[in-house]
Motif scaffolding. Structure first.
Motif, short mmCIF file in Angstrom:
data_model
loop_
_atom_site.label_atom_id
_atom_site.label_comp_id
_atom_site.label_asym_id
_atom_site.label_seq_id
_atom_site.Cartn_x
_atom_site.Cartn_y
_atom_site.Cartn_z
N TYR A 116 7.90 20.37 -15.50
CA TYR A 116 7.23 21.58 -16.00
C TYR A 116 7.77 22.83 -15.31
N LEU A 117 7.96 22.77 -13.98
CA LEU A 117 8.44 23.93 -13.24
C LEU A 117 9.89 24.25 -13.56
N LEU A 118 10.70 23.23 -13.79
CA LEU A 118 12.09 23.48 -14.19
C LEU A 118 12.14 24.17 -15.55
N THR A 119 11.22 23.82 -16.43
CA THR A 119 11.14 24.50 -17.73
C THR A 119 10.75 25.97 -17.55
N LEU A 120 9.82 26.24 -16.63
CA LEU A 120 9.47 27.63 -16.34
C LEU A 120 10.68 28.40 -15.81
N LEU A 121 11.45 27.75 -14.94
CA LEU A 121 12.66 28.39 -14.41
C LEU A 121 13.64 28.70 -15.53
N LYS A 122 13.78 27.77 -16.44
CA LYS A 122 14.73 27.96 -17.54
C LYS A 122 14.40 29.18 -18.37
N TYR A 123 13.11 29.40 -18.60
CA TYR A 123 12.70 30.52 -19.44
C TYR A 123 12.29 31.76 -18.64
N GLY A 124 12.52 31.72 -17.34
CA GLY A 124 12.30 32.91 -16.52
C GLY A 124 10.85 33.28 -16.27
N VAL A 125 9.94 32.30 -16.35
CA VAL A 125 8.53 32.58 -16.10
C VAL A 125 8.27 32.36 -14.61
N PHE A 126 8.77 33.26 -13.78
CA PHE A 126 8.77 33.04 -12.34
C PHE A 126 7.39 33.23 -11.72
N THR A 146 0.82 -1.21 0.00
CA THR A 146 0.00 0.00 0.00
C THR A 146 0.85 1.25 0.00
N ALA A 147 1.95 1.24 0.77
CA ALA A 147 2.84 2.39 0.80
C ALA A 147 3.47 2.63 -0.57
N ARG A 148 3.82 1.55 -1.26
CA ARG A 148 4.39 1.70 -2.60
C ARG A 148 3.38 2.29 -3.57
N ARG A 149 2.14 1.82 -3.49
CA ARG A 149 1.09 2.38 -4.35
C ARG A 149 0.87 3.86 -4.05
N LEU A 150 0.90 4.19 -2.76
CA LEU A 150 0.74 5.58 -2.37
C LEU A 150 1.86 6.45 -2.95
N MET A 151 3.10 5.97 -2.84
CA MET A 151 4.24 6.74 -3.33
C MET A 151 4.20 6.90 -4.84
N VAL A 152 3.81 5.85 -5.56
CA VAL A 152 3.72 5.94 -7.02
C VAL A 152 2.70 6.98 -7.42
N ASN A 153 1.54 6.96 -6.77
CA ASN A 153 0.48 7.90 -7.12
C ASN A 153 0.83 9.33 -6.74
N VAL A 154 1.69 9.51 -5.73
CA VAL A 154 2.18 10.84 -5.39
C VAL A 154 3.26 11.29 -6.36
N CYS A 155 4.18 10.39 -6.67
CA CYS A 155 5.38 10.77 -7.42
C CYS A 155 5.12 11.07 -8.89
N VAL A 156 4.14 10.41 -9.49
CA VAL A 156 3.89 10.64 -10.92
C VAL A 156 3.49 12.10 -11.19
N PRO A 157 2.47 12.66 -10.51
CA PRO A 157 2.15 14.09 -10.73
C PRO A 157 3.28 15.02 -10.28
N ILE A 158 3.98 14.65 -9.18
CA ILE A 158 5.07 15.50 -8.70
C ILE A 158 6.21 15.54 -9.71
N ALA A 159 6.54 14.37 -10.30
CA ALA A 159 7.62 14.32 -11.29
C ALA A 159 7.26 15.14 -12.53
N ALA A 160 6.02 14.97 -13.01
CA ALA A 160 5.58 15.74 -14.17
C ALA A 160 5.60 17.23 -13.85
N GLY A 161 5.12 17.59 -12.66
CA GLY A 161 5.14 19.00 -12.26
C GLY A 161 6.54 19.54 -12.12
N GLY A 162 7.47 18.71 -11.60
CA GLY A 162 8.85 19.15 -11.46
C GLY A 162 9.48 19.49 -12.79
#
Length: 227
Positions: free
Chosen positions: A134-144, A116-132
């Motif tokens: 995306y946010l790093l791309t915003l940082l790269k182009y200065g869209v703060f 259950t903990a592994r399932r929880l972590m997978v479901n947390v990490c997938v949106p967080i990884a995608a968001g990370g």
């Protein structure tokens, strides 16, 4: 009557076993409070940098970097004090959350890491990884201006996505983060305030409710299972 009581006890035991196997119930309310306090401390330091004596210097450096190459590389931005504060805040919140969750799992005699903990972590990490990414791309182009709402939106989606494997209060916390992030899109200049409210105040409120509901009495585990 005795036979009926035995049947009820058996049903309760089966219910407990099913919840143990389907939900991660070791999340501690104190971990939410600690994470919220870390976020508020980080926001306080961030506010001092942005609006204090170093604010003009930071803004001038960002403008200089944008004028130099048209965008800002991650290497250039890595030395920025705000990024360092964000990383330190995340590390402190993660460590404190792990400690309090570990303590509660030991108290309730439930494994900290399992299916259950592994399932929880997978479901947390997938949106967080995608968001990370995306946010790093915003940082790269200065869209703060979109960094803070992006953090809130993707974090809210991660909590909602993972809520089916843990306590239902996580889903409501996720909705709160998501709504704040969407509102923040209309007010990008106030990202630090939304960030502090979402990651700070909401976490403290959520953690307090969790602690009061499940942990303030010594029989907190039975309180969870009787929900």
């Amino acid at each position: 009557m005795d036979e009926k009581s035995q049947h009820l006890d058996s049903i309760r035991d089966i219910k407990k076993m099913m919840e143990r196997s389907s939900r991660f119930i070791s999340l501690s309310g104190l971990s939410g409070v600690a994470a919220g306090i870390c976020a508020l401390v980080g926001a306080w330091f961030g506010y001092g940098i942005v609006h204090g004596s170093h604010g003009d210097e930071i803004r001038n450096n960002l403008l200089r970097l944008r004028d130099k190459e048209g965008d800002i590389s991650l290497a250039d931005y890595a030395g920025n004090s705000l990024l360092k504060i964000g990383l330190l805040t995340f590390a402190a919140a993660f460590v404190s959350a792990f400690i309090f969750t570990y303590i509660r799992s030991r108290k309730n005699h439930t494994p900290l890491w399992g299916t259950t903990a592994r399932r929880l972590m997978v479901n947390v990490c997938v949106p967080i990884a995608a968001g990370g990414i995306y946010l790093l791309t915003l940082l790269k182009y200065g869209v703060f201006g979109l960094i803070a709402p992006g953090c809130l939106i993707f974090y809210g989606l991660a909590l909602i996505n993972a809520s089916k494997y843990t306590l239902v209060e996580i889903r409501y916390l996720g909705y709160g983060q998501l709504i704040l992030g969407i509102i923040n899109l209309a007010y990008p200049g106030y990202g630090l305030y939304f960030w502090a409210f979402g990651f700070g105040i909401l976490h403290i409120v959520y953690g307090t409710v969790m602690w009061w509901k499940y942990e303030r009495n010594s029989g907190d585990e039975s309180a969870v299972h009787n929900q």
